[in-house]
Design an enzyme around this catalytic site. Structure first.
Site, PDB file in Angstrom:
ATOM      1  N   ASN A  32       0.846  -1.192   0.000  1.00 25.46           N
ATOM      2  CA  ASN A  32       0.000   0.000   0.000  1.00 25.46           C
ATOM      3  C   ASN A  32       0.880   1.240   0.000  1.00 25.46           C
ATOM      4  OD1 ASN A  32      -2.433   1.551   0.325  1.00 25.46           O
ATOM      5  ND2 ASN A  32      -1.940   1.792   2.498  1.00 25.46           N
TER       6      ASN A  32
ATOM      7  N   HIS B 220       0.837   5.155   1.403  1.00 20.32           N
ATOM      8  CA  HIS B 220       0.117   5.976   2.372  1.00 20.32           C
ATOM      9  C   HIS B 220       0.755   7.363   2.423  1.00 20.32           C
ATOM     10  CE1 HIS B 220      -2.435   6.751   5.810  1.00 20.32           C
ATOM     11  NE2 HIS B 220      -1.408   7.347   6.366  1.00 20.32           N
TER      12      HIS B 220
HETATM   13  C1  GRF Z   1      -2.989   8.771  -2.395  1.00 19.68           C
HETATM   14  O1  GRF Z   1      -2.682   9.917  -1.658  1.00 19.68           O
HETATM   15  C2  GRF Z   1      -2.530   7.530  -1.671  1.00 19.68           C
HETATM   16  O2  GRF Z   1      -1.362   7.708  -0.936  1.00 19.68           O
HETATM   17  C3  GRF Z   1      -3.681   7.255  -0.746  1.00 19.68           C
HETATM   18  O3  GRF Z   1      -4.818   7.551  -1.507  1.00 19.68           O
HETATM   19  C4  GRF Z   1      -4.501   8.540  -2.490  1.00 19.68           C
HETATM   20  C5  GRF Z   1      -4.921   8.005  -3.826  1.00 19.68           C
HETATM   21  O4  GRF Z   1      -4.754   8.945  -4.838  1.00 19.68           O
HETATM   22  N1  GRF Z   1      -3.651   5.911  -0.243  1.00 19.68           N
HETATM   23  P1  GRF Z   1      -4.888   8.524  -6.370  1.00 19.68           P
HETATM   24  O5  GRF Z   1      -6.289   7.950  -6.563  1.00 19.68           O
HETATM   25  O6  GRF Z   1      -3.832   7.524  -6.684  1.00 19.68           O
HETATM   26  O7  GRF Z   1      -4.706   9.810  -7.102  1.00 19.68           O
END
Ligand code: GRF
Length: 198
Positions: A111, A113
């Site tokens: 994941n 984050h």
């Molecule tokens: C990102 O900030 C990621 O770190 C978090 O959710 C967001 C997703 O953004 N888990 P995207 O849909 O990839 O633009």
């Protein structure tokens, strides 16, 4: 060949960064994307890259039913790795166990984050970090375990800034870094299955 699935619930900018990197990979392929939201922007991202996307909304299903549907839909692709890219559901221990890798002693689910874990776990991490008015923040790629953003950290990257900074600018700086870091981890998966990270 390692088969990869990317799960996303939102706009899919990280999914796009991973798909852009895919052409440089030698041993892996992003076989399919999956979303739990019918209107997620990632659906268009998948189309732009000519990738299959599975849409399985959570509505009406329990978590275990939803995850069973996901596993059934993924079965034909023989997925080795799941990359969560803004997937807004906490996965059950059973689902995580399904991808357990004995030699890694981790599940092959990772994941990204948007904070320097263990700071700011859970949703709205950019908002939480911004409210603390730090001069430094960052992002984390980690293995997924049963907890909320508690799995073993694989890589982190930091960004610095001068105040005043708007929230939009703060978040965009972080997102741009995400789009660099996650593809780097994808490349490591491709090259050595993250064996060097354990
Ligand atoms: C990102 O900030 C990621 O770190 C978090 O959710 C967001 C997703 O953004 N888990 P995207 O849909 O990839 O633009």
């Amino acid at each position: 060949m390692k088969n990869i699935a990317v799960f996303a619930s939102g706009q899919g900018s990280n999914a796009k960064a991973l798909l852009t990197k895919e052409k440089e990979l030698q041993n892996s392929r992003i076989q399919v994307l999956l979303t739990d939201r019918k209107k997620a922007g990632v659906i268009q991202v998948a189309r732009d890259f000519d990738k299959e996307i599975i849409v399985i909304p959570k509505a009406r299903f329990s978590r275990s039913e939803h995850e069973q549907l996901i596993l059934s839909a993924l079965a034909p692709y023989k997925i080795d790795w799941v990359l969560l890219a803004g997937y807004m559901r906490l996965l059950s221990p059973q689902f995580i166990q399904h991808f357990y890798d004995k030699s890694l002693r981790q599940s092959r689910i990772i994941n990204i984050h948007p904070s320097l874990l263990p700071l700011h776990k859970g949703i709205n991490a950019y908002e939480k970090a911004y409210q603390q008015e730090p001069h430094e923040s960052g992002i984390t790629v980690h293995f997924v375990d049963d907890g909320m953003d508690t799995g073993k950290i694989i890589k982190q990257a930091k960004f610095q800034f001068q105040h005043p900074v708007s929230f939009t600018e703060f978040k965009n700086t972080g997102l741009q870094l995400e789009h660099q870091l996650y593809p780097q981890v994808l490349q490591e998966i491709d090259q050595n299955g993250l064996q060097d990270e354990i």
